[in-house]
Design an enzyme around this catalytic site. Structure first.
Site: not given
Length: 152
Positions: A67, A80
């Site tokens: 990501s 995250y």
């Protein structure tokens, strides 16, 4: 292996917004749950794929979805972002450990992708998810918005 007799490519694609807490509210349990999905699943894929490629004595490719959160904080909760930064480190470490073997390790780091991870980040309910994603798609415009609207 049972079906094709060998492994050529491992595509590791795991990720979800598990605990969106800011760092000052993040619990050890929330961090553990987030790391279990967003990091440990990739570690297992790398481990088994590299082991299989070495056993086969043939080159192979491990491709991992990370990501943009690995490079820039603020795309999601702190856990995250930490997990995705660790995924990038995993990919790099796997590449170094397998230099000269023909085993390649690469990461894809997508930016904002209109999925439930984005709606979770903005606190959008599941009932309104389609409407929210369509609205963002319309603002982005172009073919993407047309495809998104056709799917809703």
């Amino acid at each position: 292996m049972d079906t094709f007799g060998r492994l050529d490519v491992m595509f590791s694609n795991a990720g979800a917004a598990v605990d969106l807490s800011p760092i000052d509210n993040l619990t050890p349990e929330g961090l553990d749950r987030t790391l279990a999905l967003n990091l440990q699943a990739h570690v297992a894929a790398h481990e088994y794929a590299a082991r299989q490629f070495r056993a086969q004595r043939v080159p192979g490719s491990i491709i991992t979805t990370g990501s943009v959160a690995a490079l820039q904080a603020g795309w999601n909760g702190g856990a995250y972002s930490m997990a995705k930064a660790a995924v990038l480190a995993l990919v790099r470490q796997t590449a170094v450990e397998n230099q000269g073997t023909g085993i390649r390790s690469n990461a894809i780091l997508p930016g904002a992708v209109l999925t439930s991870i984005i709606t979770d980040m903005f606190g959008v309910s599941r009932e309104r998810e389609g409407e929210f994603l369509t609205g963002i798609g319309d603002r982005i415009g172009g073919e993407f918005a047309t495809e998104l609207n056709a799917g809703s």
